[in-house]
Design an enzyme around this catalytic site. Structure first.
Site, short mmCIF file in Angstrom:
data_model
loop_
_atom_site.label_atom_id
_atom_site.label_comp_id
_atom_site.label_asym_id
_atom_site.label_seq_id
_atom_site.Cartn_x
_atom_site.Cartn_y
_atom_site.Cartn_z
N GLU A 24 -10.31 -3.24 5.63
CA GLU A 24 -10.85 -1.94 5.99
C GLU A 24 -11.37 -1.92 7.43
OE1 GLU A 24 -12.52 0.22 2.18
OE2 GLU A 24 -13.14 -1.89 2.14
N GLU A 57 -9.91 -5.52 -4.57
CA GLU A 57 -10.95 -4.93 -5.41
C GLU A 57 -10.47 -4.55 -6.82
OE1 GLU A 57 -12.35 -4.13 -1.17
OE2 GLU A 57 -10.46 -4.26 -2.26
#
Length: 220
Positions: free
Chosen positions: A117, A137
């Site tokens: 990210e 995740e």
């Protein structure tokens, strides 16, 4: 600086995440430090472009440092990232939506979770040949909450993005280049391309074009 190295080369700022012992994962103190770096970059009129990279050749960043004591305690309730989340996100960058100057991510290893990210928060991604990207995740019942969901879907074809978001699988640098996620794959990073963007010759080239004359190159 304690958690990053900052080098200034003319109009170029090179910021290196310097926590190789934890694969350049970041905690709140590191994000606080980086917030000061990005604020300086934003406000200094002499700085035109910045490169973000990671120390060593193993990892760009592994995202949040889950081995911090505060994170370990908070993780009992599944809230580890909240224990040290900066208001502007991981590295004071992933939620920094008003950055007025260009950022180049030089990914020299794996960029996973929040580390991916971080790269997505930059304007350009240049990756080493051995780099890998991924949002693991989903494999632990979590989500990419640092802007990764919407940035990834805007950076590559939707089906390819959904495949990464829903499965947590990794993508290699060459495959990321083919999907348009990565701008360039190189043998070594940071890229000389970024230095060229901030060079004296770059300024001369733009001036020469606007003045309709031949450029006078200086090699600087």
């Amino acid at each position: 600086m304690e958690f990053c190295r900052v080098q200034r080369e003319g109009h170029l700022l090179v910021v290196t995440l310097d926590r190789p012992q934890v694969r350049n994962a970041l905690h709140r103190a590191a994000s606080d430090e980086l917030d000061r770096v990005w604020t300086q970059y934003e406000t200094d009129p002499e700085l035109r472009v910045a490169i973000l990279t990671g120390a060593g050749d193993k990892a760009f960043s592994a995202g949040y440092d889950m081995r911090e004591p505060s994170a370990t305690a908070a993780d009992q309730q599944g809230l580890a990232f909240l224990a040290h989340r900066h208001p502007r996100g991981l590295g004071a960058l992933t939620l920094r939506y008003d950055m007025p100057k260009p950022l180049i991510a030089a990914v020299n290893g794996f960029a996973l979770g929040g580390g991916f990210e971080l790269a997505l928060a930059c304007d350009i991604i240049v990756a080493a040949e051995h780099a890998e990207f991924g949002l693991p995740e989903p494999r632990v019942g979590r989500m990419a909450l640092e802007g990764g969901i919407h940035r990834l879907a805007r950076s590559m074809p939707l089906k390819a993005a959904m495949g990464l978001l829903l499965t947590g699988r990794r993508i290699s640098a060459p495959d990321a280049y083919r999907t348009g996620l990565v701008n360039e794959v190189v043998a070594l990073v940071p890229p000389t391309m970024a230095r060229a963007l901030a060079s004296v010759d770059q300024v001369e080239g733009v001036n020469a074009f606007s003045e309709r004359r031949a450029p006078k190159w200086s090699g600087r």
